[in-house]
Scaffold this motif. Structure first.
Motif, PDB file in Angstrom:
ATOM      1  N   UNK A  76       0.834  -1.197   0.000  1.00 19.09           N
ATOM      2  CA  UNK A  76       0.000   0.000   0.000  1.00 19.09           C
ATOM      3  C   UNK A  76       0.871   1.249   0.000  1.00 19.09           C
ATOM      4  N   UNK A  77       0.519   2.215  -0.849  1.00 15.44           N
ATOM      5  CA  UNK A  77       1.271   3.467  -0.923  1.00 15.44           C
ATOM      6  C   UNK A  77       0.315   4.648  -0.775  1.00 15.44           C
ATOM      7  N   UNK A  78       0.665   5.802  -1.337  1.00 11.67           N
ATOM      8  CA  UNK A  78      -0.084   7.052  -1.182  1.00 11.67           C
ATOM      9  C   UNK A  78      -1.584   6.883  -1.452  1.00 11.67           C
ATOM     10  N   UNK A 158      -2.304   9.190   8.318  1.00 13.81           N
ATOM     11  CA  UNK A 158      -1.657  10.389   7.777  1.00 13.81           C
ATOM     12  C   UNK A 158      -0.412  10.034   6.975  1.00 13.81           C
ATOM     13  N   UNK A 159       0.216   8.898   7.286  1.00 19.52           N
ATOM     14  CA  UNK A 159       1.421   8.497   6.555  1.00 19.52           C
ATOM     15  C   UNK A 159       1.110   8.155   5.098  1.00 19.52           C
ATOM     16  N   UNK A 160      -0.169   7.966   4.782  1.00 19.63           N
ATOM     17  CA  UNK A 160      -0.572   7.664   3.409  1.00 19.63           C
ATOM     18  C   UNK A 160      -0.771   8.931   2.578  1.00 19.63           C
ATOM     19  N   UNK A 161      -0.483  10.087   3.158  1.00 13.73           N
ATOM     20  CA  UNK A 161      -0.562  11.342   2.405  1.00 13.73           C
ATOM     21  C   UNK A 161       0.574  11.453   1.395  1.00 13.73           C
ATOM     22  N   UNK A 162       1.673  10.730   1.664  1.00 17.23           N
ATOM     23  CA  UNK A 162       2.826  10.732   0.767  1.00 17.23           C
ATOM     24  C   UNK A 162       3.111   9.305   0.297  1.00 17.23           C
TER      25      UNK A 162
END
Length: 228
Positions: A76-78, A158-162
């Motif tokens: 899983x990324x952005x 929130x870490x998935x914002x980037x």
């Protein structure tokens, strides 16, 4: 690389715990542009420079055990996007079907060549292709499988914002996380419990701090620390 408008984020990310980090990143448009430019230029250069090493490692892996050269697991990324990560295969074929998704210390599924490659993190080298394609960045939260993302707290989202990253301060601090997991499993926890309850929350403290203090200079510093 630029952050989407708030109302364009996936609905599961539009929570109050994510908003403070979103507001910080939204103000750093130039920094985010520089981050993506850095990723594109440096990943291309590394692909060219490392091609002989990648070729040699590919042959070594193929001669050592049956199976593909690369391990293409879904991560899983952005924005919660699913992508397939490039890693050199260091375990037996179908290892994720005969054991946990987290590698433990002295894991019997690791091949002879795989154990040597993992010690120097050479199995991560093919991720320069993911960076060039935009699925990952040099610096950012390590991409997890969906199973562990489902265990995120609202703040962790929130870490998935980037985009996910190859390295981070959390990766450096927890490079021996398999030792922690082994200790916790010896105390009676399953591997998944040990990772979700003991490792993941501590790593996320560093990942959230990274978002809070994000700038391209910090990225460069973390890249240097990783190499050292």
């Amino acid at each position: 690389m630029l952050v989407k408008e708030w109302n364009e984020l996936p609905e599961f990310m539009q929570v109050e715990e994510v908003k403070p980090y979103y507001d910080i990143l939204k103000k750093k448009k130039l920094q985010l542009i520089l981050k993506r430019l850095f990723d594109i230029v440096c990943s291309f250069i590394l692909i060219v420079i490392l091609s002989p090493i990648l070729f040699i490692l590919s042959i070594w892996i193929k001669l050592d055990s049956k199976g593909p050269v690369f391990y293409r697991q879904e991560r899983i990324t952005q924005y919660g996007k699913i992508f397939r990560i490039f890693k050199f295969r260091t375990m037996v074929t179908n290892a994720d079907k005969i054991g946990t998704l987290v590698t433990t210390q002295n894991d019997s599924r690791i091949t002879k060549v795989g154990s040597k490659i993992r010690k120097c993190r050479l199995d991560e080298l093919p991720q320069v292709f993911n960076i060039f394609l935009g699925d990952m960045s040099f610096v950012g939260t390590r991409p997890e499988v969906q199973k562990y993302v489902d265990a995120y707290t609202n703040e962790m989202l929130a870490t998935l914002l980037l985009p996910a990253g190859v390295t981070s301060l959390a990766s450096i601090k927890y490079r021996d996380e398999d030792e922690i997991i082994e200790q916790k499993t010896n105390e009676g926890k399953t591997v998944d419990q040990a990772y979700i309850e003991d490792v993941l929350p501590e790593k996320m403290k560093y990942n959230l701090e990274y978002l809070d203090k994000f700038n391209i200079g910090r990225d460069l510093s973390l890249c240097v620390k990783t190499v050292i």
